[in-house]
Write a protein that holds these residues in place. Structure first.
Motif, PDB file in Angstrom:
ATOM      1  N   THR A 318       0.858  -1.176   0.000  1.00 49.98           N
ATOM      2  CA  THR A 318       0.000   0.000   0.000  1.00 49.98           C
ATOM      3  C   THR A 318       0.897   1.229   0.000  1.00 49.98           C
ATOM      4  O   THR A 318       1.984   1.213   0.571  1.00 49.98           O
ATOM      5  CB  THR A 318      -0.966   0.024   1.207  1.00 49.98           C
ATOM      6  OG1 THR A 318      -1.954   1.047   0.989  1.00 49.98           O
ATOM      7  CG2 THR A 318      -0.233   0.330   2.510  1.00 49.98           C
ATOM      8  N   GLU A 431      -9.828  -3.609   1.942  1.00 45.36           N
ATOM      9  CA  GLU A 431     -10.232  -2.786   0.811  1.00 45.36           C
ATOM     10  C   GLU A 431     -10.903  -1.523   1.316  1.00 45.36           C
ATOM     11  O   GLU A 431     -11.967  -1.578   1.963  1.00 45.36           O
ATOM     12  CB  GLU A 431     -11.184  -3.551  -0.114  1.00 45.36           C
ATOM     13  CG  GLU A 431     -11.831  -2.713  -1.199  1.00 45.36           C
ATOM     14  CD  GLU A 431     -10.873  -2.302  -2.315  1.00 45.36           C
ATOM     15  OE1 GLU A 431     -11.294  -1.556  -3.225  1.00 45.36           O
ATOM     16  OE2 GLU A 431      -9.703  -2.738  -2.282  1.00 45.36           O
ATOM     17  N   ASP A 484      -9.691 -12.478  -0.976  1.00 45.58           N
ATOM     18  CA  ASP A 484      -9.504 -11.163  -1.595  1.00 45.58           C
ATOM     19  C   ASP A 484     -10.831 -10.426  -1.646  1.00 45.58           C
ATOM     20  O   ASP A 484     -11.911 -11.039  -1.713  1.00 45.58           O
ATOM     21  CB  ASP A 484      -8.938 -11.308  -3.006  1.00 45.58           C
ATOM     22  CG  ASP A 484      -8.344 -10.014  -3.543  1.00 45.58           C
ATOM     23  OD1 ASP A 484      -8.045  -9.112  -2.727  1.00 45.58           O
ATOM     24  OD2 ASP A 484      -8.152  -9.886  -4.768  1.00 45.58           O
ATOM     25  N   ASP A 486     -12.622  -6.576  -3.316  1.00 47.76           N
ATOM     26  CA  ASP A 486     -12.445  -5.385  -4.146  1.00 47.76           C
ATOM     27  C   ASP A 486     -13.755  -4.628  -4.211  1.00 47.76           C
ATOM     28  O   ASP A 486     -14.835  -5.226  -4.380  1.00 47.76           O
ATOM     29  CB  ASP A 486     -11.993  -5.763  -5.556  1.00 47.76           C
ATOM     30  CG  ASP A 486     -11.608  -4.543  -6.377  1.00 47.76           C
ATOM     31  OD1 ASP A 486     -10.761  -3.754  -5.898  1.00 47.76           O
ATOM     32  OD2 ASP A 486     -12.132  -4.347  -7.486  1.00 47.76           O
ATOM     33  N   ALA A 542     -10.991  -8.507  -8.901  1.00 46.45           N
ATOM     34  CA  ALA A 542     -10.850  -7.068  -9.147  1.00 46.45           C
ATOM     35  C   ALA A 542     -11.821  -6.644 -10.230  1.00 46.45           C
ATOM     36  O   ALA A 542     -11.986  -7.342 -11.239  1.00 46.45           O
ATOM     37  CB  ALA A 542      -9.425  -6.719  -9.560  1.00 46.45           C
ATOM     38  N   ALA A 581      -3.001 -13.190  -7.332  1.00 43.86           N
ATOM     39  CA  ALA A 581      -3.190 -11.744  -7.178  1.00 43.86           C
ATOM     40  C   ALA A 581      -3.750 -11.191  -8.470  1.00 43.86           C
ATOM     41  O   ALA A 581      -3.302 -11.568  -9.565  1.00 43.86           O
ATOM     42  CB  ALA A 581      -1.866 -11.059  -6.842  1.00 43.86           C
ATOM     43  N   THR A 583      -4.990  -7.212  -9.943  1.00 45.54           N
ATOM     44  CA  THR A 583      -5.226  -5.787  -9.686  1.00 45.54           C
ATOM     45  C   THR A 583      -5.561  -5.107 -10.993  1.00 45.54           C
ATOM     46  O   THR A 583      -5.087  -5.512 -12.067  1.00 45.54           O
ATOM     47  CB  THR A 583      -3.999  -5.135  -9.024  1.00 45.54           C
ATOM     48  OG1 THR A 583      -4.346  -3.827  -8.557  1.00 45.54           O
ATOM     49  CG2 THR A 583      -2.845  -4.999 -10.006  1.00 45.54           C
ATOM     50  N   ASP A 585      -5.840  -1.329 -13.060  1.00 48.67           N
ATOM     51  CA  ASP A 585      -5.412   0.063 -13.082  1.00 48.67           C
ATOM     52  C   ASP A 585      -5.838   0.657 -14.419  1.00 48.67           C
ATOM     53  O   ASP A 585      -5.180   0.423 -15.439  1.00 48.67           O
ATOM     54  CB  ASP A 585      -3.894   0.158 -12.911  1.00 48.67           C
ATOM     55  CG  ASP A 585      -3.407   1.591 -12.855  1.00 48.67           C
ATOM     56  OD1 ASP A 585      -3.572   2.238 -11.814  1.00 48.67           O
ATOM     57  OD2 ASP A 585      -2.876   2.075 -13.882  1.00 48.67           O
ATOM     58  N   THR A 652       0.723  -3.913  -7.282  1.00 52.99           N
ATOM     59  CA  THR A 652       0.122  -2.582  -7.172  1.00 52.99           C
ATOM     60  C   THR A 652       0.835  -1.630  -8.113  1.00 52.99           C
ATOM     61  O   THR A 652       1.953  -1.895  -8.558  1.00 52.99           O
ATOM     62  CB  THR A 652       0.191  -2.059  -5.723  1.00 52.99           C
ATOM     63  OG1 THR A 652      -0.701  -0.952  -5.583  1.00 52.99           O
ATOM     64  CG2 THR A 652       1.600  -1.610  -5.356  1.00 52.99           C
TER      65      THR A 652
END
Length: 946
Positions: A318, A431, A484, A486, A542, A581, A583, A585, A652
């Motif tokens: 983070t 989250e 997880d 999101d 995600a 994992a 993620t 963006d 991330t």
């Protein structure tokens, strides 16, 4: 009659030319004529005569020898040289790769293009493979499966390289090019020295276990090198000069191999006329570099329990402020593999986002690993995991920490319980979503500091960001742990993935979407996904745009519609590859896994043999997908070595758009080393995906009988710039200079654009149409000018054509001081503080018939600032403020001569200003400061006549 309209070229700016009378420029056609048949003698010998393929050259010139030729297809940004085999089986083959051991299955290929201008073997693991994108451009976007002659391998048959084999294979459904031949791409047929068989796949095909065998997978017999190996019956050696490689002398030797294709593309087909406005910019897909940034600090060692899956060194990231917080199961922070600067800082550490340096002031002390991290709106760090104490105080599974020191913040306190028999608290996911912080893991109750009683929230819950109080009534009541979480972009739902199968008694098979209202009801319609196998727990989720992506066990990464929950895309990783994992963006989705071979698009089941698939792309622990289409972005393929093969568990993006990935990483291929130390995590900077600025001022400098010399203003880019010159419908030349001489045909239309080192191409200039005859240079660049440089200003009428300038001094350009190019010195003042700010210049020229002038282009140098006039009317200014200028007006910029000349003032003079007989160009130059080291002035004018 004289036209009142100004003829616009080069996006409204005409270019300067030279030479003289009689030039007639026809009206620019909307579409240029189709190019004529190419000259067989010159086809492919220069950039300007680039062929569509080696095959085209051989068809038109049967005597063409083997060698390097220039090729250009409509898909290629510029002409490029390639080696053509003009001998084998009728010739016309283009070499796209060569080497022995050390081939890569990666999309971007390996080595250099220059090395592929010859098929020679340099020795050892010297491998060169064109980027897959370049191969697709050679095919002009055509399907690989449609190549009539398939893929050709020329393989050495003995260690001396004196005998060779011809092997060919034809993929049955391959569209774009990839180097992942280790994947089982199905084949229609294959052959060895003319003998053919049907079927097979690219991972291993053949008719025996000796020479009639191609093995493309890495294996222990070749020290895990990729290549185009023979069967077990063919041995080799590890000698650098051996054409058959085997590290131990055993079988399955890797031979020196040349890879050829024979696309049949003609240079007269597929090109379209460039419109007057020019071409648009072309930018590469935004994605991280596959080579990591060097890592000045990292983490290492194992400090906690390893009995649970995923208990690796790095499990969470983070960012708060300018620091990236890294959580996991590590023991130390240190600077390199040898342990330089080692400090015991277990489970959680902070690093500078810009430099990667360890932040030594942040020193929390936890007694077990961190599995999740979040940043509160005020910058405080919340850590979740399997710890029970933080800085010596009780903190079961979650704690809020000061982002500077790591001290526990007692004002944000949350008690997490697991009241199931034998239950152990484990917070796996955090989250932040609006006013709430969502927690996922293994627990049953949450209680904030201000609450009287705990709230029942089984395995997924939420607390208020302000005081950590649990939200009563919001309880998904999941029957299995959550891995997880999101939040949706619109904050109307929250997604979770894990081991559960029910939510409050309703079906929720390993993934679920819950409303964020007062109660945690399941979103509608019902989401009942089918996974890749019965052993199908999910570990990552995600939302990205209108899709929600889920990854997990048995090697799957699926995306679903956020409105209907219909499955939209599927990927299976094989032979290994649980996703750990995910993620999102923007339009990028990243997935991390313990996958080391390939991802298979459109596969839905594992094992892979049970399902069809469309694409196989190499993946090494982390990959990228397009959020909108669900397609793999194949160019991001970093290379890792990990401690035990667990792969990537945390991903991330930071505020610099740099991608951080973490797991049990030990080394990574970086910009400085193929095996650079990378303790626990690696960082990947974004690739350059921004086109350079469009070059300005495209102009004609010289017009010969069969050539023209063009010039333009410079563009720039951090990775360097080269310029592509286009004529009519295609690029014809590439240069790093800002001028070039090219062959010319009547009524050609020219454009220039800039390309950078990353493959981005700017929009082009507008058209510069050049007729068959030369324009007339009415004012040469080395003309003689009347000039005045005095303390007092000249009369206000000094720029008018009737003004009497006989009292002014006279000299040839360049005029000024401070440069070796100066022919006439104006530096008459000592000290320099007494220099006037403004110098004035006049030059007269004659036009016999203004109605015959189709265009008049003025080019001048502004150093420092300048205003240009034609017959007393201002036509251009550079480096001066708007509004009236006086003798005491300072220039607003101070370029040196080189910069001023590289970006000259280029203007098309309105034809209505011209007079029959005597015409005057006047200019005034202004200093930015009196001590400026140079001032230079020159100008020229070119007329195009009927």
């Amino acid at each position: 009659m004289r036209s009142s309209n100004i003829r616009r070229l080069a996006a409204g700016v005409l270019a300067v030319g030279t030479a003289v009378t009689g030039l007639t420029v026809a009206t620019t056609p909307a579409v240029s004529a189709e190019p004529g048949a190419p000259d067989p003698v010159t086809l492919g010998t220069t950039q300007q005569t680039a062929a569509g393929s080696c095959w085209e050259i051989k068809q038109l010139r049967p005597s063409a020898p083997d060698g390097a030729y220039w090729l250009l297809t409509p898909s290629m940004p510029e002409p490029q040289q390639f080696y053509c085999d003009m001998t084998t089986d009728g010739g016309g083959w283009v070499l796209i790769a060569k080497g022995r051991n050390g081939w890569t299955p990666d999309y971007d290929g390996k080595g250099t293009r220059a090395a592929l201008l010859s098929p020679s073997f340099a020795g050892g693991a010297d491998v060169h493979q064109l980027p897959s994108q370049a191969v697709d451009q050679l095919l002009d976007g055509g399907r690989v499966a449609d190549l009539t002659d398939g893929i050709r391998l020329r393989r050495a048959r003995n260690a001396a390289g004196s005998q060779w084999q011809e092997a060919r294979f034809k993929p049955s459904r391959r569209d774009r090019w990839v180097w992942s031949f280790n994947a089982p791409h199905p084949l229609t047929s294959y052959s060895f020295d003319g003998s053919s068989w049907s079927g097979g796949n690219t991972s291993s095909f053949g008719a025996d276990s000796s020479y009639r065998r191609v093995i493309t997978t890495s294996r222990s017999s070749t020290a895990w090198n990729f290549g185009f190996g023979y069967g077990t019956g063919v041995g080799g050696s590890a000698n650098a000069d051996s054409y058959l490689y085997s590290p131990s002398g055993g079988g399955e030797a890797l031979p020196v191999t040349q890879v050829y294709l024979r696309p049949k593309i003609r240079s007269t087909e597929g090109f379209t006329a460039i419109p007057d406005g020019g071409t648009t910019a072309v930018e590469q897909t935004a994605q991280p570099n596959s080579l990591a940034d060097p890592l000045p600090w990292g983490v290492t060692g194992i400090a906690g329990d390893t009995s649970r899956e995923g208990s690796v060194e790095v499990q969470a990231f983070t960012q708060s402020g300018n620091r990236m917080y890294v959580g996991g199961n590590f023991r130390y922070v240190q600077q390199d593999a040898s342990g330089t600067g080692r400090v015991e800082q277990s489970f959680l550490a902070a690093f500078d986002v810009d430099t990667g340096a360890w932040v030594s002031s942040f020193r929390p002390v936890l007694n077990e690993q961190v599995r999740a991290l979040a940043t509160l709106p005020d910058g405080r760090i919340v850590a979740g995991g399997s710890f029970t104490h933080a800085n010596g105080t009780a903190a079961t599974g979650i704690v809020a920490l000061d982002p500077v020191t790591g001290a526990v913040d007692p004002t944000w306190s949350l008690t997490v319980e697991n009241r199931l028999t034998g239950g152990v608290v484990n917070v796996r996911a955090l989250e932040l979503d609006g006013d709430y912080l969502y927690l996922g893991g293994a627990f049953t109750h949450l209680k904030g500091r201000t609450q009287a009683n705990p709230s029942f929230m089984r395995n997924l819950g939420r607390v208020n960001v302000a005081d950590a109080s649990a939200t009563n009534g919001w309880n998904p009541n999941l029957n299995g742990s959550v891995v997880d979480v999101d939040g949706a972009a619109d904050r109307t739902r929250v997604y979770s993935a894990g081991y559960f199968t029910q939510a409050d008694g309703l079906a929720a098979p390993k993934a679920a979407a819950f409303r964020t209202g007062a109660t945690a009801s399941l979103a509608t319609p019902a989401w009942n996904p089918t996974w890749s196998s019965s052993n199908d727990y999910q570990q990552a989720i995600a939302e990205a745009g209108d899709r929600v992506w889920v990854g997990g066990s048995e090697h799957s990464l699926f995306s679903f519609s956020t409105s209907t929950f219909q499955r939209l895309s599927t990927n299976i990783f094989d032979p290994k590859g649980d996703v750990q994992a995910v993620t999102a963006d923007g339009d990028q989705v990243f997935a991390g896994c313990h996958c080391w071979d390939n991802s298979y698009a459109d596969a839905v089941k594992w094992p892979l043999d049970s399902t069809p698939w469309s694409q196989a792309d190499t993946v090494h622990a982390v990959g990228m997908w397009d959020a909108a289409t669900g397609a793999r972005v194949p160019g991001f393929v970093p290379t890792f070595k990990t401690r035990v093969g667990y792969g990537v568990w945390a991903i991330t993006k930071d505020s610099n758009d740099r991608l951080w990935v973490g797991g049990d990483i030990v080394t990574v291929s970086s910009r400085q080393s193929a095996t650079d130390w990378s303790g626990g995590f690696a960082r990947f900077a974004p690739r350059d995906a921004t086109a350079p600025a469009t070059p300005g001022g495209l102009r004609l400098v010289e017009h010969g009988s069969d050539s023209v010399r063009l010039a333009w203003n410079a563009s720039s880019d951090p990775s360097g710039v080269r310029y592509q010159v286009l004529r009519n419908d295609r690029p014809i030349a590439v240069t790093t200079a800002t001028s070039i001489t090219v062959p010319h045909a009547d009524d050609a239309r020219y454009f220039v654009r800039a390309a950078d080192g990353a493959g981005n191409v700017s929009a082009s200039t507008g058209v510069l149409a050049v007729g068959g005859a030369a324009p007339q240079q009415v004012v040469p660049n080395d003309a003689s000018w009347r000039w005045r440089y005095e303390a007092q200003a000249p009369p206000a009428t000094w720029a008018q054509p009737e003004y009497d300038d006989t009292g002014w001094q006279q000299g040839t350009a360049v005029l000024g001081w401070g440069s070796t190019s100066v022919q006439t010195s104006l530096d008459l003042f000592d000290p320099t503080s007494s220099r006037p700010l403004t110098a004035y210049f006049r030059h007269a020229f004659t036009i016999d018939d203004p109605d015959a002038v189709r265009s008049l282009v003025l080019t001048g140098v502004a150093n420092d600032g300048a205003v240009f006039y034609v017959n007393g009317v201002e036509v251009a200014r550079r480096g001066l403020p708007d509004g009236p200028v006086t003798h005491q007006t300072y220039a607003v910029v101070a370029p040196r001569e080189a910069a001023a000349k590289s970006s000259p003032v280029v203007v098309e003079v309105p034809l209505g200003l011209l007079r029959q007989g005597r015409n005057v160009i006047a200019a005034e130059t202004h200093l930015n400061y009196r001590g400026t080291p140079d001032l230079t002035f020159e100008a020229g004018a070119v007329a195009t006549l009927d």
